[in-house]
Design an enzyme around this catalytic site. Sequence first.
Site, mmCIF file in Angstrom:
data_model
loop_
_atom_site.group_PDB
_atom_site.id
_atom_site.type_symbol
_atom_site.label_atom_id
_atom_site.label_comp_id
_atom_site.label_asym_id
_atom_site.label_seq_id
_atom_site.Cartn_x
_atom_site.Cartn_y
_atom_site.Cartn_z
ATOM 1 N N ASN A 14 -6.285 1.608 -13.366
ATOM 2 C CA ASN A 14 -5.319 0.699 -12.744
ATOM 3 C C ASN A 14 -3.893 1.221 -12.940
ATOM 4 O O ASN A 14 -3.567 1.776 -13.992
ATOM 5 C CB ASN A 14 -5.430 -0.683 -13.410
ATOM 6 C CG ASN A 14 -4.442 -1.679 -12.837
ATOM 7 O OD1 ASN A 14 -4.288 -1.807 -11.627
ATOM 8 N ND2 ASN A 14 -3.745 -2.395 -13.718
ATOM 9 N N LYS A 48 -16.592 -16.127 -7.326
ATOM 10 C CA LYS A 48 -16.003 -14.790 -7.477
ATOM 11 C C LYS A 48 -17.087 -13.747 -7.791
ATOM 12 O O LYS A 48 -17.018 -12.596 -7.365
ATOM 13 C CB LYS A 48 -14.941 -14.808 -8.577
ATOM 14 C CG LYS A 48 -14.212 -13.472 -8.694
ATOM 15 C CD LYS A 48 -13.089 -13.474 -9.691
ATOM 16 C CE LYS A 48 -12.552 -12.062 -9.877
ATOM 17 N NZ LYS A 48 -11.540 -11.940 -10.913
ATOM 18 N N ARG A 79 -5.869 -8.598 -8.528
ATOM 19 C CA ARG A 79 -6.874 -9.497 -9.084
ATOM 20 C C ARG A 79 -7.464 -8.932 -10.367
ATOM 21 O O ARG A 79 -7.580 -7.718 -10.504
ATOM 22 C CB ARG A 79 -8.040 -9.631 -8.101
ATOM 23 C CG ARG A 79 -7.990 -10.883 -7.325
ATOM 24 C CD ARG A 79 -8.989 -10.881 -6.211
ATOM 25 N NE ARG A 79 -8.345 -11.423 -5.045
ATOM 26 C CZ ARG A 79 -8.070 -12.699 -4.884
ATOM 27 N NH1 ARG A 79 -8.435 -13.582 -5.797
ATOM 28 N NH2 ARG A 79 -7.438 -13.124 -3.813
ATOM 29 N N LEU A 80 -7.845 -9.859 -11.235
ATOM 30 C CA LEU A 80 -8.526 -9.447 -12.467
ATOM 31 C C LEU A 80 -9.944 -8.997 -12.105
ATOM 32 O O LEU A 80 -10.612 -9.648 -11.305
ATOM 33 C CB LEU A 80 -8.573 -10.653 -13.416
ATOM 34 C CG LEU A 80 -9.008 -10.401 -14.849
ATOM 35 C CD1 LEU A 80 -7.978 -9.534 -15.571
ATOM 36 C CD2 LEU A 80 -9.175 -11.728 -15.586
ATOM 37 N N ILE A 81 -10.369 -7.890 -12.672
ATOM 38 C CA ILE A 81 -11.751 -7.437 -12.448
ATOM 39 C C ILE A 81 -12.666 -8.258 -13.366
ATOM 40 O O ILE A 81 -12.490 -8.276 -14.580
ATOM 41 C CB ILE A 81 -11.894 -5.929 -12.766
ATOM 42 C CG1 ILE A 81 -10.961 -5.087 -11.870
ATOM 43 C CG2 ILE A 81 -13.338 -5.462 -12.630
ATOM 44 C CD1 ILE A 81 -11.275 -5.081 -10.400
ATOM 45 N N HIS A 87 0.024 0.112 -13.236
ATOM 46 C CA HIS A 87 0.788 -1.101 -13.580
ATOM 47 C C HIS A 87 2.278 -0.759 -13.721
ATOM 48 O O HIS A 87 2.626 0.241 -14.344
ATOM 49 C CB HIS A 87 0.257 -1.706 -14.887
ATOM 50 C CG HIS A 87 0.941 -2.977 -15.226
ATOM 51 N ND1 HIS A 87 0.629 -4.164 -14.599
ATOM 52 C CD2 HIS A 87 1.959 -3.249 -16.074
ATOM 53 C CE1 HIS A 87 1.425 -5.114 -15.059
ATOM 54 N NE2 HIS A 87 2.236 -4.588 -15.960
ATOM 55 N N GLY A 91 0.776 -1.238 0.000
ATOM 56 C CA GLY A 91 0.000 0.000 0.000
ATOM 57 C C GLY A 91 0.803 1.281 0.000
ATOM 58 O O GLY A 91 0.312 2.321 0.438
ATOM 59 N N SER A 92 2.028 1.243 -0.555
ATOM 60 C CA SER A 92 2.779 2.501 -0.561
ATOM 61 C C SER A 92 2.123 3.517 -1.508
ATOM 62 O O SER A 92 2.116 4.713 -1.227
ATOM 63 C CB SER A 92 4.253 2.279 -0.914
ATOM 64 O OG SER A 92 4.405 1.807 -2.215
ATOM 65 N N ASN A 93 1.550 3.058 -2.591
ATOM 66 C CA ASN A 93 0.855 3.993 -3.492
ATOM 67 C C ASN A 93 -0.417 4.549 -2.847
ATOM 68 O O ASN A 93 -0.742 5.724 -3.018
ATOM 69 C CB ASN A 93 0.530 3.313 -4.830
ATOM 70 C CG ASN A 93 1.726 3.305 -5.759
ATOM 71 O OD1 ASN A 93 2.049 4.320 -6.367
ATOM 72 N ND2 ASN A 93 2.410 2.173 -5.843
#
Length: 207
Positions: free
Chosen positions: A107, A65, A91-93, A109, A11-13
């Site tokens: 997102n 899911k 995770r993939l949405i 990346h 969680g640094s971002n």
Amino acid sequence: MRLALMASGTGSNVEVLLSEKQSGKLPLVDWVLLGCDRLDAPVIQKARSKVLKTWVHSPSEFAEKTHYEKSLHQVLTEQEVDGIVLAGYMRLIGPALLEHWQGRIINLHPSLLPSFPGQHSIQDALKYRVKLTGCTVHFVDEGIDTGPIIAQESVPIFSTDTKETLTKRIHQAEYSLLPKTVRRWSEGGFYLKDKIVHFVDEVGETI
Ligand code: GAR
């Protein structure tokens, strides 16, 4: 703009985004929710006191899911969320979320997409011995890191780099790129239409 953060790990971002708000650099953003899929993720403690609500659930708590995503959708709707920022969400949405949120999820990346999608982007960049990598913010679609690109920042790779040194340099680029992009988003600086990112002015194009 009422925004939700989604994260899975350190969680640094997320920390950077929350402190940018605290220091007045994201005046149009309200961080209303942190969503996290890992019960033990350090990001939860980092964000708990700085967002209105935390939603922490593993998909394994649900039969499918789809149920996990529907539950998340429900809380996003209850909190009147306008958009979602995936900042280290691994995770993939899936379709149950995308059907409601496409065009409203961005997102972060750690590569210059479309190079090196997936979970091992930094190792892959080192393996292929590219000279330049970086980070990307893009709208989320059904693919793995395939959605329309909003903004990128490049990072050089040196022959002495290890995964650790390169990760550190990419993180520094992310800490600048993601807040800038979120700020422009909250100002209405760009939007997604017909799978293309439209910028409302020249400033937006240079995020
Ligand atoms: C960030 O480098 C982000 O780009 C990456 O996870 C890291 C999270 O770090 N995201 C992905 O790989 C998504 N496919 P953080 O938890 O310290 O912000």
